[in-house]
Design an enzyme around this catalytic site. Structure first.
Site, PDB file in Angstrom:
ATOM      1  CG  PHE A  57      43.830   1.136  52.438  1.00 20.81           C
ATOM      2  CD1 PHE A  57      43.701   2.285  51.804  1.00 20.81           C
ATOM      3  CD2 PHE A  57      43.795  -0.258  51.784  1.00 20.81           C
ATOM      4  CE1 PHE A  57      43.107   2.061  50.380  1.00 20.81           C
ATOM      5  CE2 PHE A  57      43.165  -0.217  50.638  1.00 20.81           C
ATOM      6  CZ  PHE A  57      42.858   1.182  49.955  1.00 20.81           C
ATOM      7  N   GLY A 112      39.880  -0.755  51.395  1.00 22.63           N
ATOM      8  CA  GLY A 112      39.612  -0.433  49.860  1.00 22.63           C
ATOM      9  C   GLY A 112      39.880  -1.722  49.123  1.00 22.63           C
ATOM     10  CG  LEU A 163      46.552  -3.686  54.519  1.00 21.07           C
ATOM     11  CD1 LEU A 163      47.487  -4.511  53.413  1.00 21.07           C
ATOM     12  CD2 LEU A 163      46.714  -2.206  54.200  1.00 21.07           C
ATOM     13  CD  GLU A 164      39.798  -4.776  58.159  1.00 19.20           C
ATOM     14  OE1 GLU A 164      39.567  -5.752  57.525  1.00 19.20           O
ATOM     15  OE2 GLU A 164      40.328  -4.774  59.179  1.00 19.20           O
ATOM     16  CG  LEU A 165      42.912  -5.284  51.626  1.00 24.54           C
ATOM     17  CD1 LEU A 165      44.039  -5.954  51.197  1.00 24.54           C
ATOM     18  CD2 LEU A 165      42.898  -4.008  51.296  1.00 24.54           C
TER      19      LEU A 165
END
Length: 473
Positions: free
Chosen positions: A192, A194, A215-217
């Protein structure tokens, strides 16, 4: 309609699961063929991709899409094709003395069906780059692009359908409810990209299935000007890095830290540098619009709050245009003397607004960065190697570029990913291949193994061998 889309999603997921069962370890040739088709999709439809993204944003330069999205994807796919044979190879691993002449190895094995949820800000790059890594690793891929870029999402679904069978790769188009269904499915891995807030919800949904996640936040990524920096070069880099895609970039500099007493002078230099990049804004095709009215309003509210609090707010509008009435263009804004309780100091900005903070010593700069949540990126500008080493070692960030902005993102020989609040896991290059693989340890026993002498019935031979094992380990 929603129920139909959800049912269709389940059917495609099951088809990919069954296809993977029939081909659990695709050959090098099959994987390269899939990557080459992904590259052909990118090359053949460049103009359509640029046009769709431009339309969704109501204004984004084709040159920006070609550079920041298509170029990055092409480079990643070509790198994977060149190195895939080596990545797939079963690797020998050293075997400890007590277990010789047996031997160890690691086999990178595909996981199965990978789910990818991509955002709106770089809709092509952040969908296709991880998809390329998953395909290189031998997986099937389901993609869920953002509902905020509907024209591009529809185009991507059509292009993927043209170039891939549905049991290889497929695109699920839909709103947030479809997205919730998507992340609740029992994928073998879920990536994901976001916001941190949504990332938490994705992790919770995936946990119900014990689905591993990448998770790439985002976060508040700092840029730090050391007293030793080449100020003009640093200002030019930050101006470009902040205004690329109008600041709607997860690794854009979120705020700038400058030596005490230099805030006003550097703000003036930044305003001049931004004006050189974009002498006009409203009718300038080079300057990107804000993606939606909601996001535009959020940014405007942040600036209004700062102005009302007494902060020094400078709008960089060289042609003095009236913006945001018939378009979603927003002039760059520089903010000095902002209170720590303001939204723009607490939240990731994700737009063309840049707070400028002054610091006294390198200790003060390090302390400020370390006090906040761990950022996705950090930028340091300067020539003082001792100060640089301190900042590199004493701050934690997902990635760093020194004396420029964002360049660490495009290094295929280095991993890209966050840490803490800015994410977990990494991809790009071999790290993407590893993320979507299970490195399966294999031990091959030798016919000459003495292990049978340690089995019951126990006696003196066991005791002698056990003493020997303790001596040699």
């Amino acid at each position: 309609m929603l129920q139909t889309r959800q049912n269709s999603l389940g059917v495609r997921f099951e088809a990919q699961c069954r296809a993977f069962e029939k081909e659990p370890f695709p050959s090098l040739e099959v994987r390269k063929d899939r990557l080459k088709r992904l590259l052909a999709l990118t090359d053949k439809h460049e103009a359509e991709i640029c046009a769709a993204i431009d339309s969704d944003f109501s204004g984004r330069a084709a040159q920006e899409t070609r550079l920041a999205e298509l170029f990055v994807v092409r480079a990643g796919i070509r790198h994977a094709i060149r190195h895939l044979r080596g990545w797939m190879r079963e690797r020998r691993v050293a075997t400890s003395l007590p277990f010789l002449p047996g031997r160890n190895s690691l086999l990178p094995q595909p996981l199965g069906v990978v789910g990818i949820v991509s955002p709106w800000n770089y809709p092509f790059q952040l969908a296709i780059a991880p998809a390329a890594a998953a395909l290189a690793a031998g997986n099937r891929v389901l993609l869920k692009p953002s509902e905020l870029t509907p024209k591009f999402s529809d185009l991507l679904a059509r292009l993927v359908e043209e170039h891939f069978s549905p049991d290889e790769m497929s695109v699920a188009v839909g709103d947030a409810e479809v997205g919730k269904t998507f992340v609740s499915m029992p994928f073998d891995h879920l990536l994901f990209t976001g916001s941190t807030a949504v990332g938490r919800q994705v992790a919770l949904a995936a946990a119900a299935n014990l689905t591993p996640v990448t998770l790439e936040l985002g976060g508040k990524s700092p840029a730090i000007f050391d007293a030793s920096c080449d100020l003009d070069a640093a200002v030019a880099s930050v101006a470009y890095g902040k205004l690329l895609n109008a600041g709607q970039t997860c690794i854009a500099p979120d705020y700038l830290m400058v030596p005490q007493g230099q805030g006003a002078a550097i703000a003036a230099k930044l305003a001049a540098a931004m004006a050189r990049l974009y002498p006009r804004l409203g009718d300038n095709p080079d300057y990107t619009a804000i993606v939606s009215e909601r996001h535009h309003q959020r940014l405007s509210d942040m600036v209004a709050e700062a102005r009302e609090s007494g902060a020094d707010v400078t709008e960089v509008n060289p042609a003095n245009e009236k913006l945001g009435v018939s378009d979603r263009k927003m002039a760059p804004v520089l903010v000095r003397n902002a209170g720590e309780n303001l939204r723009l100091m607490r939240e990731e900005i994700f737009g063309p607004v840049l707070p400028i903070l002054e610091y006294g010593t390198v200790d003060d700069a390090i302390e400020h960065v370390s006090r906040g949540e761990r950022p996705l990126a950090l930028y340091w500008f300067g020539k003082d190697s001792a100060n640089r080493q301190r900042v590199m070692r004493e701050t934690v960030a997902g990635g760093v570029t020194v004396n420029d902005c964002m360049m660490h993102l495009v290094q295929e020989r280095q991993p890209f990913g966050g840490v803490g609040e800015s994410g977990m896991g990494a991809y790009h290059g071999e790290w993407g291949f590893r993320t979507f693989s299970k490195e399966k340890p294999i031990f091959v026993q030798s016919r000459l193994s003495a292990g049978g002498l340690l089995r019951p019935p126990y006696g003196r031979m066991f005791e002698r061998l056990f003493r020997l094992l303790n001596l040699i380990t």
